[in-house]
Design a protein around this motif. Structure first.
Motif, PDB file in Angstrom:
ATOM      1  N   ARG A 201     -11.589   6.530  -9.223  1.00  0.00           N
ATOM      2  CA  ARG A 201     -10.972   5.826  -8.311  1.00  0.00           C
ATOM      3  C   ARG A 201      -9.800   6.858  -7.849  1.00  0.00           C
ATOM      4  O   ARG A 201      -9.233   6.564  -6.843  1.00  0.00           O
ATOM      5  CB  ARG A 201     -10.380   4.895  -9.180  1.00  0.00           C
TER       6      ARG A 201
ATOM      7  N   LYS B  24      -0.216   7.093  -4.055  1.00  0.00           N
ATOM      8  CA  LYS B  24      -1.514   6.383  -3.489  1.00  0.00           C
ATOM      9  C   LYS B  24      -1.409   6.585  -2.068  1.00  0.00           C
ATOM     10  O   LYS B  24      -0.506   6.068  -1.131  1.00  0.00           O
ATOM     11  CB  LYS B  24      -1.542   4.829  -3.787  1.00  0.00           C
TER      12      LYS B  24
ATOM     13  N   PHE C 278      -9.224   5.117 -17.608  1.00  0.00           N
ATOM     14  CA  PHE C 278      -9.180   4.952 -16.343  1.00  0.00           C
ATOM     15  C   PHE C 278     -10.364   5.626 -15.622  1.00  0.00           C
ATOM     16  O   PHE C 278     -10.736   6.769 -16.107  1.00  0.00           O
ATOM     17  CB  PHE C 278      -7.667   5.614 -15.810  1.00  0.00           C
TER      18      PHE C 278
ATOM     19  N   GLU D 197      -9.295   6.479  -4.174  1.00  0.00           N
ATOM     20  CA  GLU D 197      -8.012   5.601  -3.733  1.00  0.00           C
ATOM     21  C   GLU D 197      -6.923   6.664  -3.137  1.00  0.00           C
ATOM     22  O   GLU D 197      -5.654   6.194  -3.109  1.00  0.00           O
ATOM     23  CB  GLU D 197      -7.691   4.779  -4.900  1.00  0.00           C
TER      24      GLU D 197
ATOM     25  N   THR E 110       5.885  -0.310 -11.688  1.00  0.00           N
ATOM     26  CA  THR E 110       4.805  -0.197 -10.609  1.00  0.00           C
ATOM     27  C   THR E 110       5.289  -1.013  -9.442  1.00  0.00           C
ATOM     28  O   THR E 110       5.761  -2.279  -9.953  1.00  0.00           O
ATOM     29  CB  THR E 110       3.490  -0.908 -11.095  1.00  0.00           C
TER      30      THR E 110
ATOM     31  N   GLU F 141       1.371  -3.551  -5.784  1.00  0.00           N
ATOM     32  CA  GLU F 141       0.322  -2.509  -6.517  1.00  0.00           C
ATOM     33  C   GLU F 141       0.080  -2.828  -7.976  1.00  0.00           C
ATOM     34  O   GLU F 141      -0.616  -2.093  -8.686  1.00  0.00           O
ATOM     35  CB  GLU F 141       0.798  -0.981  -6.459  1.00  0.00           C
ATOM     36  N   GLN F 142       1.026  -3.749  -8.627  1.00  0.00           N
ATOM     37  CA  GLN F 142       0.733  -4.209  -9.893  1.00  0.00           C
ATOM     38  C   GLN F 142      -0.714  -4.903 -10.069  1.00  0.00           C
ATOM     39  O   GLN F 142      -1.248  -5.611  -9.330  1.00  0.00           O
ATOM     40  CB  GLN F 142       1.998  -5.188 -10.105  1.00  0.00           C
ATOM     41  N   GLY F 143      -1.095  -4.703 -11.356  1.00  0.00           N
ATOM     42  CA  GLY F 143      -2.331  -5.432 -11.728  1.00  0.00           C
ATOM     43  C   GLY F 143      -3.660  -4.488 -11.594  1.00  0.00           C
ATOM     44  O   GLY F 143      -4.795  -4.871 -11.582  1.00  0.00           O
ATOM     45  N   HIS F 144      -3.252  -3.259 -10.862  1.00  0.00           N
ATOM     46  CA  HIS F 144      -4.523  -2.341 -10.631  1.00  0.00           C
ATOM     47  C   HIS F 144      -4.833  -1.310 -11.562  1.00  0.00           C
ATOM     48  O   HIS F 144      -5.584  -0.294 -11.160  1.00  0.00           O
ATOM     49  CB  HIS F 144      -4.236  -1.989  -9.188  1.00  0.00           C
ATOM     50  N   GLY F 145      -4.184  -1.197 -12.714  1.00  0.00           N
ATOM     51  CA  GLY F 145      -4.398  -0.446 -13.494  1.00  0.00           C
ATOM     52  C   GLY F 145      -3.529   1.146 -13.518  1.00  0.00           C
ATOM     53  O   GLY F 145      -3.918   1.958 -14.194  1.00  0.00           O
ATOM     54  N   TYR F 146      -2.730   1.207 -12.568  1.00  0.00           N
ATOM     55  CA  TYR F 146      -2.090   2.269 -12.397  1.00  0.00           C
ATOM     56  C   TYR F 146      -1.344   2.708 -13.353  1.00  0.00           C
ATOM     57  O   TYR F 146      -1.017   3.919 -13.741  1.00  0.00           O
ATOM     58  CB  TYR F 146      -1.380   2.374 -10.977  1.00  0.00           C
TER      59      TYR F 146
END
Length: 355
Positions: free
Chosen positions: A174, A240, A170, A178, A291, A295-300
């Motif tokens: 960020r 976040k 990661f 963020e 998630t 916010e899905q797909g943002h690598g969290y």
């Protein structure tokens, strides 16, 4: 098939698995205290006897929220165990109860809902079961399907080695950009943290076909004793800009202990577990992760996975198991693939139209 009414009935209900799974260490029984609580709350427990001996058991219950989700009035059944020759008579009783109650379908086994516990394993019978998951004899899926039940929400449980080196990357730049912050579990603040997890849990899973919203009361019941078991490095959530967006919850795997005491975690056994809990810090079970939408797909989840696996490594864990993941949801299983994991048990629920 008759309802559990007396203390003796309840003892027989709990004891059936001691016979069905006699000498079988791979089966992990439900906790007796939880079953007794459901009985006190009015959940219908039923026994099937043949020549005076109990040969099957089940719950019979309904849930309006799941009816709405599935789009039909559904007879739910759970804690369903049986000797092979009793399957047809047991299923006759379940379906007859549903039809008599005006139900359009039967669905299970669920205890009490599919997002809580239940299910039948359809493969991987040589692998032991674990907490919050199922293990059953190979004749179980064959019996359901011979009676006309169809598989619903086919899934897999997973098993993964804990890698000696990090496998999730990661971009740490960020984190500040963020306004991201990883929070860890706190035994002293579990009651404060649970509402945060519930909000994310309900939002993350709302789109799944089997999932119904978990109330504060249901979550409190499901996590009763969590602080007692919690390894604080294995409960993580991410905010976040101070807004919760992702979470993951793992627990030390005490399945072997629960199997050895046959599900009867009374006070003396609780004290023994407390005194020996360091023995159960080699393997862990991933109970739930998610998630929130938007916010899905943002690598969290990669960030939380990196932190989780660091906690597992530092804690001396070498194996991670996961409760079932639907086969239509490969993104959720990607974490396990990245760790070098593999499917452990085939897993399903069963449904049948009642005409």
């Amino acid at each position: 098939m008759r309802p559990v009414e007396t203390r003796a009935d309840l003892r027989e209900f709990l004891a059936l698995t001691d016979r069905v799974y006699a000498g079988e260490p791979r089966f992990v029984p439900p906790l007796h205290a939880q079953v007794r609580t459901w009985h006190r709350q009015g959940v219908g427990l039923f026994l099937l006897r043949r020549n005076g001996q109990v040969v099957a058991r089940t719950t019979l219950h309904t849930d309006a929220a799941l009816d709405a989700k599935l789009g039909r009035a559904t007879q739910l059944f759970g804690l369903t165990e049986f000797v092979a020759e009793a399957a047809e008579e047991l299923f006759d009783g379940i379906c007859a109860a549903g039809a008599a109650g005006g139900r359009q379908a039967a669905f299970g086994p669920v205890s009490l809902l599919p997002n809580q516990a239940g299910g039948v394993i359809t493969g991987g019978f040589g692998e032991r079961g674990f907490i919050d998951s199922a293990w059953n004899h190979p004749y179980y899926p064959a019996a359901y399907e011979a009676y006309g039940f169809a598989r619903r929400f086919e899934s897999d449980t997973w098993i993964c080695p804990v890698p000696p080196e990090p496998v999730f990357a990661f971009d740490d730049a960020r984190i500040e950009a963020e306004r991201l912050r990883v929070h860890r579990g706190d035994r002293r603040r579990v009651k404060e943290q649970l509402p945060i997890l519930r909000e994310m849990l309900n939002a993350s899973f709302a789109q799944l076909g089997y999932y119904t919203e978990i109330s504060a009361e249901q979550l409190a019941a499901q996590t009763d004793g969590l602080a007692y078991l919690l390894d604080e490095a294995l409960l993580l959530y991410l905010t976040k800009a101070e807004r919760p967006v992702a979470f993951v919850l793992c627990l030390p795997d005490i399945s072997r202990f629960i199997a050895r005491i046959r599900g009867d975690l009374h006070l003396l056994h609780q004290l023994r577990l407390l005194a020996t809990r360091s023995r159960y810090r080699r393997e862990a079970v991933l109970i739930i992760k998610g998630t929130v939408p938007g916010e899905q797909g943002h690598g969290y989840m990669r960030l939380l996975s990196r932190e989780l696996h660091e906690g597992l490594r530092r804690g001396g864990y070498d194996t991670l198991r996961s409760t079932y993941v639907e086969r239509t949801n490969p993104g959720s299983a990607a974490q396990y693939v990245a760790m070098g994991g593999r499917p452990l048990h085939g897993y399903t629920f069963y449904g049948k139209d009642l005409g």
